[in-house]
Design an enzyme around this catalytic site. Sequence first.
Site, PDB file in Angstrom:
ATOM      1  N   THR A  83      -3.114   1.138   5.499  1.00  0.00           N
ATOM      2  CA  THR A  83      -4.395   0.475   4.644  1.00  0.00           C
ATOM      3  C   THR A  83      -4.559  -0.222   5.875  1.00  0.00           C
ATOM      4  O   THR A  83      -5.891  -0.400   5.175  1.00  0.00           O
ATOM      5  CB  THR A  83      -3.492   0.019   3.112  1.00  0.00           C
ATOM      6  OG1 THR A  83      -2.956   0.652   2.283  1.00  0.00           O
ATOM      7  CG2 THR A  83      -4.424  -0.851   2.993  1.00  0.00           C
ATOM      8  N   SER A  85       0.508   6.309   5.068  1.00  0.00           N
ATOM      9  CA  SER A  85       1.874   6.695   5.674  1.00  0.00           C
ATOM     10  C   SER A  85       2.623   7.203   4.288  1.00  0.00           C
ATOM     11  O   SER A  85       3.453   7.425   4.444  1.00  0.00           O
ATOM     12  CB  SER A  85       2.437   5.282   5.734  1.00  0.00           C
ATOM     13  OG  SER A  85       2.738   4.522   4.357  1.00  0.00           O
ATOM     14  N   CYS A 112      22.593  -1.046  -5.061  1.00  0.00           N
ATOM     15  CA  CYS A 112      22.484  -2.026  -4.771  1.00  0.00           C
ATOM     16  C   CYS A 112      21.392  -2.675  -4.452  1.00  0.00           C
ATOM     17  O   CYS A 112      21.705  -2.144  -3.682  1.00  0.00           O
ATOM     18  CB  CYS A 112      24.126  -3.050  -6.404  1.00  0.00           C
ATOM     19  SG  CYS A 112      24.753  -1.970  -7.111  1.00  0.00           S
TER      20      CYS A 112
END
Length: 334
Positions: free
Chosen positions: A20, A66, A272
């Site tokens: 970007t 990417s 987690c």
Amino acid sequence: MVPNSYPAAQHVMVLYTGGTIGMQASANGLAPASGFEARMREYLHSQPDVVVPQWRFREMSPLIDSANMSPTYWQQLREAVVDAVDVQGCDSVLILHGTDTLAYSAAAMSFQLLGLNAPVVFTGSMLPAGVTDSDAWENLSGALVALGHGLAPGVHLYFHGELLDPTHCAKVRSFGRHPFKRLERQGGGVKATSLPAQLNYNQSKQLAKVAVLPLFPGIGAEQLDGVLNSGIQALVLECYGSGTGPSDNPEFLAALERARDKGVVVVAVTQCHEGGVELDVYEAGSRLRGVGVLSGGGMTREAALGKLHGLLGAGLDTSEVRRLVELDLCGELV
């Protein structure tokens, strides 16, 4: 890190992969664009108060979004870093990279560049340089300034004034100036006392085939076999909690056992955000250990994937890969 405890960068190689930060509008939306070196020089020249080290620029080929990053491109990056440091005499490297897979690439390079006595910093931006409220120039100049102050050898991730260890972080937001976060993972490993010579950054590396599979309620042996039989050498198995899975499913366990017997390395990490894998806490975890699943401790998905690519790409035999998976190589298990 103690400020200024490491040598200040004098000659930085900037590797521009696309992403970007340098994108420009096209008929189909924002796309990677050449010519970023001139824009970078123009910006830094307009900011005389921003003191940065001397730098040179290399545009990688092809320039990519990417989302199209691959292990093949990681090899190109490793070779470009080695060339910059060992051939061209640069003392540090700045890699401009799209944010979607930046944490994956930075983690992978942490293992691809073991032993490199130079800092390598990844950065990018959430909005392209030049658009309103872009974070591009602050991240780029901030990363250069950080190198100018001195950073430890190894791979770093810089974003919005923060330096992160890429083996402990992930992209957790698709917006804003703070897309990356350190995940509070636990489950430390013993530090490796020495590393095989094949893992050194200046040794050639092979491409490896590694996959990631998250567990979910209802997953069965057929889904697991589909991945394990696809030609992969290793699998990052994203388990529940402290490393549990469907241990009451004999076909599922048998699939893992067959994989072990074929030499496929299976490493458990937790789904987690905090904590880590301890396979012997619950029976559902110890049964996974019993069929050959290795503990990834507190490794993130990105770190485990990059580590397996590094170990297998070095050509180590399966027993050595299995041994090193559970040892700390560059801080990924601490």
